[in-house]
Design an enzyme around this catalytic site. Structure first.
Site, PDB file in Angstrom:
ATOM      1  N   GLN A 164      28.817  51.905  40.179  1.00  0.00           N
ATOM      2  CA  GLN A 164      29.604  52.285  39.649  1.00  0.00           C
ATOM      3  C   GLN A 164      29.943  53.775  39.763  1.00  0.00           C
ATOM      4  OE1 GLN A 164      31.075  49.091  37.012  1.00  0.00           O
ATOM      5  NE2 GLN A 164      32.183  48.489  37.492  1.00  0.00           N
ATOM      6  N   ASP A 218      39.610  48.805  40.134  1.00  0.00           N
ATOM      7  CA  ASP A 218      39.980  47.189  40.991  1.00  0.00           C
ATOM      8  C   ASP A 218      41.453  46.428  40.689  1.00  0.00           C
ATOM      9  OD1 ASP A 218      37.883  46.917  39.642  1.00  0.00           O
ATOM     10  OD2 ASP A 218      37.106  45.482  40.281  1.00  0.00           O
ATOM     11  N   GLU A 272      40.857  43.763  26.965  1.00  0.00           N
ATOM     12  CA  GLU A 272      40.688  44.486  28.135  1.00  0.00           C
ATOM     13  C   GLU A 272      41.389  46.172  28.428  1.00  0.00           C
ATOM     14  OE1 GLU A 272      39.262  43.808  32.906  1.00  0.00           O
ATOM     15  OE2 GLU A 272      40.585  42.532  32.016  1.00  0.00           O
TER      16      GLU A 272
END
Length: 549
Positions: free
Chosen positions: A205, A309, A493
């Site tokens: 990442q 993503d 989130e």
């Protein structure tokens, strides 16, 4: 070593040879790459995921086998469960499925969001010095914080933003143990995987490890860089694999040969199969896309390595997931981070009295900065843009990735002012920074804002003296998060930064609560701007016309 797509028998043999003979594998030595579930369980895995036995494909990817994979496969072939119900019953008898994600207690009655965040850290802390045999979980030697919800393991770039809050909460001990865990992963596998699951090992990442180390360094980060220099150099080698051989106009793994011979980087994944955790979604997209499946899978996986993503950034038509072309994009954020990594290694080498190494990495950083100015800086628009290498042109769509050169202090003063104007005009909304202005239904597009983007904006603007703009971003975001917390008792989130006062949406899975990086960034921003956090509404935040010229 890396295990490519192998026969189930070979993959199983390698896994059994590489893991401990006991029912738990210790986290005190280097491991070979173990195989992911789709290799270990072959046709059974495909059947479970393709039939959608579970709403979330990650559930089965995280399941723990009750016995050896070979024995489960033999039983599966013998029983041949021929319906969804029979297959579900077979899985229940041969695997232990993860429990439902723990619901964070509703503390909306508590007046203090800081106290709420501080109480969340123990709930999100895990210790997995051993992992169940044959499971997808990778063990770690020290305690760590997970994001929350369906994300039951540590994630790479998430953790930097979590650490911001841990340190504000007086938990530098836990932040340090997480840095040690990431160092362990680099020593074990040659890089930090996307997350600590076998199915994440083929990708990383955004490389935030050096920034995590910097958080521990206080006024002397070079001392910490020197301490972790072997791991920093090993991670750099992972990202630069093949750089010495790549030709102009070509690419290899994560390196791209630019037309003038400069080297920049892209996101990549060493596998070109459907993702274990999203197998059904990926295969269905491949079926309907009209594209070669393996290239599509590679581009999907590369986007997962980016952390964004998914986003219009990676879509050739800026709308449709089937047009994803991540591996053709030279991204602003990744190259900015690698510039920062090169500078961190330079500083660590200087502290270690290795002048040759310091000169080498100072040269790498200077070359990267110059190449980014040539290829990623759009002089006419005054912003940093991603570059489409096959087309030989910058991607025209602005995203919050334009903020990374400010965050890493590689922009000039004039470039920073120009980026600030563009962000104020196109990306700053009532509830914070939107990731892109485009509405596609993907979670890294409008109307969503994410905690890491807010911190990168605030930190970058502060670095270049855009203090009022930084405060405006922080104020809008904090009040947005606060209002959702007051209504729901949760920190989530992602957030809608256009309509505000509600969770974000879109993407492959429901919005998760917990939530590591939201907690961390909120805690940090509230320490920087305590008066703004207490304002009654965003209309009291610094006005746009006041924040930059």
């Amino acid at each position: 070593m890396r295990i490519a797509r192998a026969t189930v028998g070979l993959a199983l043999a390698l896994v059994l040879a590489g893991r401990a003979a006991a029912e738990a594998q210790p986290a005190n030595h280097a491991h070979p790459y173990p195989s992911p579930p789709q290799e270990l369980f072959d046709g059974l895995f495909v059947a479970v995921q393709a039939q959608g036995i579970y709403d979330d494909g990650k559930l089965f990817a995280d399941a723990v086998p009750r016995t050896a994979p070979a024995r489960i496969l033999a039983q599966y072939r013998e029983e041949r469960p021929d319906s969804a119900a029979a297959l579900r019953a077979f899985v229940a008898s041969t695997f232990v499925l993860p429990g439902a994600a723990a619901t964070v207690p509703d503390t909306s009655a508590a007046p203090d969001i800081i106290a709420h965040i501080d109480r969340l850290w123990p709930q999100l802390t895990r210790t997995t010095a051993t992992a169940p045999r044959w499971s997808s979980l990778l063990p770690l030697p020290h305690p760590y914080v997970v994001p929350g919800g369906r994300f039951r393991e540590i994630y790479y770039w998430d953790s930097y933003f979590t650490m911001l809050g841990l340190i504000e909460s007086g938990r530098e001990d836990l932040a340090r143990s997480m840095v040690e865990d990431f160092g362990f992963l680099i020593d074990s596998y040659g890089h930090v995987p996307n997350g600590t699951r076998t199915y994440y090992l083929s990708r990383s990442q955004p490389p935030f490890f050096f920034l995590m180390i910097g958080l521990l360094g206080g006024a002397d980060p070079a001392a910490q860089y020197a301490h972790f220099l072997p791991q920093l150099r090993r991670e750099y080698a992972f990202w630069m694999r093949g750089a010495a051989q790549v030709r102009r106009g070509a690419a290899h793994a994560r390196v791209v040969g630019m037309p003038d011979g400069a080297i920049l980087n892209r996101y990549w994944d060493d596998r070109d199969t459907p993702r274990d955790e999203s197998y059904r979604e990926d295969t269905e997209l491949a079926r309907t896309s009209g594209r070669p499946a393996r290239q599509l899978y590679r581009d999907i996986r590369a986007a997962a390595e980016s952390g964004w993503d998914f986003s219009s950034r990676w879509l050739a038509d800026a709308r449709t997931l089937a047009t994803i072309d991540t591996t053709d994009i030279v991204p602003v954020d990744l190259n900015s981070l690698l510039f920062g990594l090169e500078q961190a290694i330079e500083a660590g080498c200087e502290r270690s009295h290795d002048a040759g190494c310091a000169r080498e990495f100072a040269g790498h950083a200077a070359q990267r900065q110059a190449a980014m100015d040539r290829y990623l800086w759009d002089e006419e628009r005054g912003v940093y843009l991603d570059y489409q290498r096959r087309q030989g042109a910058r991607v025209p769509h602005l995203s919050a990735a334009t903020l990374y050169p400010l965050f890493l202090a590689m922009a000039s003063a004039q470039q920073s002012k120009s980026v600030a104007r563009a962000v104020r005009s196109e990306l700053l909304k009532g509830g914070g920074i939107v990731t892109t202005p485009l509405h596609t239904g993907q979670q890294w597009d409008a109307p969503n804002g994410w905690a890491p983007v807010q911190w990168i904006a605030v930190s970058g603007f502060r670095r270049y003296g855009e203090d009022r703009l930084a405060e405006s971003v922080a104020c809008r975001w904090m009040l947005n998060v606060e209002r959702v917390y007051r209504r729901s008792g949760k920190l989530v989130e992602k957030y809608d930064v256009i309509a505000t006062d509600r969770e974000g949406g879109g993407g492959e899975y429901p919005t998760q609560d917990g939530f590591g990086w939201t907690n961390g960034v909120m805690r940090k921003l509230m320490a920087l701007y305590p008066a703004d956090a207490a304002l009654p509404g965003a209309d009291q935040c610094p006005k746009l016309e006041d924040v930059t010229s």
